[in-house]
Design an enzyme around this catalytic site. Structure first.
Site, mmCIF file in Angstrom:
data_model
loop_
_atom_site.group_PDB
_atom_site.id
_atom_site.type_symbol
_atom_site.label_atom_id
_atom_site.label_comp_id
_atom_site.label_asym_id
_atom_site.label_seq_id
_atom_site.Cartn_x
_atom_site.Cartn_y
_atom_site.Cartn_z
ATOM 1 N N ARG A 82 7.802 12.792 -0.653
ATOM 2 C CA ARG A 82 9.148 13.361 -0.647
ATOM 3 C C ARG A 82 10.154 12.325 -1.135
ATOM 4 O O ARG A 82 9.899 11.132 -1.134
ATOM 5 C CB ARG A 82 9.544 13.811 0.755
ATOM 6 C CG ARG A 82 8.859 15.097 1.198
ATOM 7 C CD ARG A 82 9.241 15.462 2.611
ATOM 8 N NE ARG A 82 9.054 14.336 3.513
ATOM 9 C CZ ARG A 82 10.014 13.522 3.930
ATOM 10 N NH1 ARG A 82 11.273 13.712 3.576
ATOM 11 N NH2 ARG A 82 9.744 12.502 4.742
ATOM 12 N N LYS B 82 8.684 21.134 3.692
ATOM 13 C CA LYS B 82 9.691 20.428 4.468
ATOM 14 C C LYS B 82 11.089 21.003 4.219
ATOM 15 O O LYS B 82 11.987 20.843 5.044
ATOM 16 C CB LYS B 82 9.641 18.919 4.184
ATOM 17 C CG LYS B 82 8.464 18.220 4.888
ATOM 18 C CD LYS B 82 8.505 18.388 6.391
ATOM 19 C CE LYS B 82 7.732 17.438 7.273
ATOM 20 N NZ LYS B 82 6.315 17.253 7.183
ATOM 21 N N HIS C 47 8.978 18.275 15.201
ATOM 22 C CA HIS C 47 8.041 17.718 14.227
ATOM 23 C C HIS C 47 6.828 17.228 15.013
ATOM 24 O O HIS C 47 6.736 16.065 15.398
ATOM 25 C CB HIS C 47 8.713 16.562 13.474
ATOM 26 C CG HIS C 47 7.897 16.019 12.345
ATOM 27 N ND1 HIS C 47 7.850 14.692 12.019
ATOM 28 C CD2 HIS C 47 7.089 16.643 11.458
ATOM 29 C CE1 HIS C 47 7.044 14.514 10.977
ATOM 30 N NE2 HIS C 47 6.573 15.684 10.619
ATOM 31 N N SER D 177 5.169 10.198 10.061
ATOM 32 C CA SER D 177 4.074 10.301 9.104
ATOM 33 C C SER D 177 3.034 9.204 9.331
ATOM 34 O O SER D 177 3.374 8.031 9.505
ATOM 35 C CB SER D 177 4.644 10.198 7.689
ATOM 36 O OG SER D 177 3.632 10.463 6.762
ATOM 37 N N THR E 32 -1.905 15.242 12.573
ATOM 38 C CA THR E 32 -2.936 16.129 12.035
ATOM 39 C C THR E 32 -4.313 15.720 12.559
ATOM 40 O O THR E 32 -5.089 16.550 13.041
ATOM 41 C CB THR E 32 -2.898 16.107 10.496
ATOM 42 O OG1 THR E 32 -1.610 16.539 10.064
ATOM 43 C CG2 THR E 32 -3.967 17.025 9.906
ATOM 44 N N ASP F 202 1.887 20.308 12.322
ATOM 45 C CA ASP F 202 3.098 19.595 11.891
ATOM 46 C C ASP F 202 4.454 20.118 12.384
ATOM 47 O O ASP F 202 5.358 19.332 12.583
ATOM 48 C CB ASP F 202 3.115 19.555 10.361
ATOM 49 C CG ASP F 202 4.010 18.469 9.792
ATOM 50 O OD1 ASP F 202 3.893 17.321 10.235
ATOM 51 O OD2 ASP F 202 4.839 18.768 8.925
ATOM 52 N N ARG G 131 -3.493 13.751 -0.345
ATOM 53 C CA ARG G 131 -3.387 14.856 0.617
ATOM 54 C C ARG G 131 -4.340 15.982 0.287
ATOM 55 O O ARG G 131 -4.788 16.138 -0.840
ATOM 56 C CB ARG G 131 -1.976 15.444 0.579
ATOM 57 C CG ARG G 131 -0.887 14.529 1.070
ATOM 58 C CD ARG G 131 -0.619 14.756 2.550
ATOM 59 N NE ARG G 131 0.400 13.852 3.038
ATOM 60 C CZ ARG G 131 0.884 13.889 4.277
ATOM 61 N NH1 ARG G 131 0.461 14.792 5.141
ATOM 62 N NH2 ARG G 131 1.791 13.016 4.662
HETATM 63 P P1 ATP Z 1 2.220 13.488 8.374
HETATM 64 O O1 ATP Z 1 3.451 13.787 9.167
HETATM 65 O O2 ATP Z 1 2.545 12.686 7.139
HETATM 66 O O3 ATP Z 1 1.402 14.689 8.076
HETATM 67 P P2 ATP Z 1 0.390 12.730 10.533
HETATM 68 O O4 ATP Z 1 1.126 12.311 11.752
HETATM 69 O O5 ATP Z 1 -0.188 14.094 10.530
HETATM 70 O O6 ATP Z 1 1.311 12.452 9.239
HETATM 71 P P3 ATP Z 1 -2.282 11.890 10.005
HETATM 72 O O7 ATP Z 1 -2.411 12.687 8.756
HETATM 73 O O8 ATP Z 1 -3.026 12.385 11.191
HETATM 74 O O9 ATP Z 1 -0.751 11.650 10.341
HETATM 75 O O10 ATP Z 1 -2.684 10.407 9.643
HETATM 76 C C1 ATP Z 1 -3.233 9.449 10.511
HETATM 77 C C2 ATP Z 1 -4.101 8.528 9.672
HETATM 78 O O11 ATP Z 1 -4.483 7.380 10.393
HETATM 79 C C3 ATP Z 1 -5.361 9.241 9.255
HETATM 80 O O12 ATP Z 1 -5.677 8.819 7.944
HETATM 81 C C4 ATP Z 1 -6.391 8.709 10.276
HETATM 82 O O13 ATP Z 1 -7.684 8.717 9.767
HETATM 83 C C5 ATP Z 1 -5.896 7.289 10.461
HETATM 84 N N1 ATP Z 1 -6.223 6.664 11.759
HETATM 85 C C6 ATP Z 1 -6.840 5.500 11.915
HETATM 86 N N2 ATP Z 1 -6.959 5.168 13.205
HETATM 87 C C7 ATP Z 1 -6.372 6.150 13.911
HETATM 88 C C8 ATP Z 1 -6.179 6.368 15.309
HETATM 89 N N3 ATP Z 1 -6.586 5.499 16.233
HETATM 90 N N4 ATP Z 1 -5.542 7.501 15.685
HETATM 91 C C9 ATP Z 1 -5.097 8.374 14.772
HETATM 92 N N5 ATP Z 1 -5.260 8.214 13.433
HETATM 93 C C10 ATP Z 1 -5.907 7.112 13.004
HETATM 94 MN MN MN Z 2 0.148 15.767 9.287
#
Ligand code: ATP
Ligand code: MN
Length: 538
Positions: free
Chosen positions: A60, A201, A221, A239, A244, A258, A323
């Site tokens: 973004r 978004k 969020h 993020s 996710t 999300d 993604r």
């Molecule tokens: P967005 O808002 O951008 O969608 P998000 O909060 O959904 O972000 P995720 O897509 O879940 O974030 O990204 C977390 C990343 O961190 C993933 O690539 C995951 O594999 C990695 N990761 C590594 N260690 C951990 C952990 N202990 N807990 C959670 N995620 C982890």
């Molecule tokens: Mn996500």
């Protein structure tokens, strides 16, 4: 679940000022998949999922997100660097240019809606220049039935023209790309960027205004899932902190990954109909559900593949922000419709690259409000030259770029709802352990999952001195033991093996919290301010 067949309905775009366009209305996912290939805008990966490049933008562009200042918004929006105002006449002129640009072209139109709860449904018509952007809308928004399409009355319109370039001098934008919300015309106008995240978004930001202002509902969020007993859990976080990843749990039904609303009827509903997962370093072993969702119907973005369509998830040569989007029914264990009851547990996820926050801690109501307003995570030293230290990153409500109102508004609503529902709030550090970024390592996903399961299974009881240790800097309650997790990991200080270095870094972070929170002092009650760190470095 259904993969809707092509609609037989036809529509006109004249009233949108888009003339003589070749309209592809409500194409099926399969058809959009093949259109993308036929137009050389994407290739099929070995997963069967299409892979596209979103072009110049692979994320973004928050500095190019505007809101039209009008009678609805002028006194309500928290104007500033996040919510940048845009003139209504200028918007009309720019809109007309985009409509002209799309005229005579082949366009893709889709009717869809946001908000899984009938009472909050927002009908959306999405008009895209590219077939894969329209397929993204199919994946991410909710899909009306053929019956619902018959007398579908679109309320909001997304006009998405990645190939249109604005002229900042004339159009009033910052540069050639823009995402502008107009609450009077009910249009999200997106141009100059092909990053699909702008589409979802954009509508999220609109709902973050509409729901609290007109529907007494708190937009969040966060991701959400529900256990076998109907107990809802929600996960806030910026993020990359794990919304996710952690909500996709084989033992719990996914509500959404999300964006959710918490209603005054004590329910939580998903805004969306799909997920948008990061795929950097994705492994089948660690994240089998997400891995399995990458099949025909999904769209991979900005990944690198070999000649046989095999994806290298480690390759970040286009972007770190690779993604995949997929309709939620690509995940096996989902809640249908995507609605849960009041949450029992709330997790605040943070990827603390300073490595000083405990991997799990329990927050008091004051601490919960304080941490929600702060919205802390960290940015790790990236590829930027000279940046070797982690940078704290604070984003109010864990989603400031999408929040049109003052953060205190959302914080007040959340505090009230948390009290009424009697939820437990936990701070989870999915970031570093054993030292900061560069020295320590990322918390093992296996352990983070075990900590969350322990909470959800009721294995971590209420606060008491025996079972918890109060962190001397942050004041949060750190469990001494947790099933499935070595106890020494639960104390970040212990993992560092260097108390002095640890406290030095902890104070660095507590100071950053204090500095950031100074902007909210005037809005925060004494109770909320008490929820901050207990000690600072001087
Ligand atoms: P967005 O808002 O951008 O969608 P998000 O909060 O959904 O972000 P995720 O897509 O879940 O974030 O990204 C977390 C990343 O961190 C993933 O690539 C995951 O594999 C990695 N990761 C590594 N260690 C951990 C952990 N202990 N807990 C959670 N995620 C982890
Ligand atoms: Mn996500």
């Amino acid at each position: 679940m259904v993969n809707h067949t092509q609609s037989t309905k036809t529509i006109s775009l004249e009233k949108y000022g888009i003339k003589n366009a070749k309209i592809n209305y409500q194409l099926s996912s399969d058809k959009l998949h093949s259109e993308t290939i036929n137009k050389n805008q994407g290739v099929e990966s070995a997963f069967g999922a299409i892979a596209v490049n979103t072009g110049e933008f692979t994320g973004r562009s928050p500095k190019d997100r505007f809101i039209v200042k009008d009678d609805i918004t002028k006194d309500r929006i928290w104007w500033g660097a996040i919510n940048i105002d845009f003139d209504s006449d200028k918007f009309q002129k720019l809109y007309d240019k985009v409509a002209d640009y799309l005229s005579e072209k082949e366009v893709y139109v889709r009717d869809s809606y946001a908000c899984a709860d009938e009472n909050y449904k927002l009908n959306i018509r999405v008009i895209n220049e590219y077939p894969w952007s329209n397929m993204f809308a199919y994946n991410m928004f909710l899909r009306p039935t053929e019956e619902e399409l018959k007398d579908f009355n679109p309320e909001w319109t997304v006009v998405n023209a990645p190939g249109f370039m604005a002229d900042p001098e004339i159009d009033g934008t910052r540069q050639h790309n823009f995402a502008i919300l107009d609450f009077t015309r009910k249009i999200a106008l997106i141009g100059g960027t092909g990053y699909t995240g702008e589409i979802k978004k954009g509508i999220f930001s609109a709902l973050n205004f509409i729901l609290p202002v007109f529907k007494n509902t708190l937009p969040m969020h966060c991701s959400a899932n529900v256990g076998k007993d109907g107990d809802t859990a929600i996960f806030f976080g910026l993020s990359g902190t794990g919304k996710t990843t952690l909500s996709t749990d084989p033992d719990r039904s996914l509500i959404g990954d999300d964006e959710h609303g918490w209603t005054s009827e004590n329910t939580v509903f998903n805004f969306e109909g799909g997920c948008y997962a990061k795929v950097i370093n994705l492994s089948e072993e660690q994240e089998p559900e997400i891995f399995g969702a990458i099949k025909k119907g999904a769209i991979l973005e900005n990944v690198i593949m070999d000649d046989n369509g095999n994806v290298d998830f480690e390759d970040t040569s286009i972007t770190q922000n690779t993604r995949v989007s997929y309709p939620i029914y690509h995940i096996d264990n989902i809640k249908t419709p995507s609605i849960g009851q009041n949450p029992k547990n709330i997790f605040f996820l943070t990827a603390d690259a300073f490595g000083v926050l405990p991997p799990i801690s329990k927050l008091t109501p004051s601490q919960a409000a304080y941490h929600f307003m702060s919205g802390y995570t960290a940015k790790v030293a990236g590829t930027e030259a000279g940046v070797n230290e982690p940078q704290p990153s604070f984003s109010a409500c864990f989603g400031a770029p999408f929040m049109p109102l003052h953060p205190a508004k959302y914080a007040e609503m959340l505090s009230k709802k948390m009290k009424e529902a009697g939820v437990n709030v936990w701070l989870i550090n999915t970031g570093w352990t054993g030292g900061p970024y560069g020295v320590g390592s990322r918390m093992k996903l296996k352990y983070t999952r075990a900590m969350i399961s322990a909470v959800l299974n009721g294995d971590l009881g209420p606060y008491n001195y025996e079972d918890y240790h109060i962190h001397s800097v942050f004041g949060v309650a750190q469990p001494r033991h947790c099933p499935g997790v070595p106890s020494e990991i639960l104390s970040p200080r212990t993992t560092w093996n260097d108390d002095e270095a640890y406290y030095k870094m902890a104070f660095k972070l507590s100071n950053a919290f204090r500095e950031n929170f100074s902007q909210f002092e005037a809005y925060a009650s004494e109770e909320i301010r008490r929820g901050g760190p207990q000690r600072y470095g001087y």
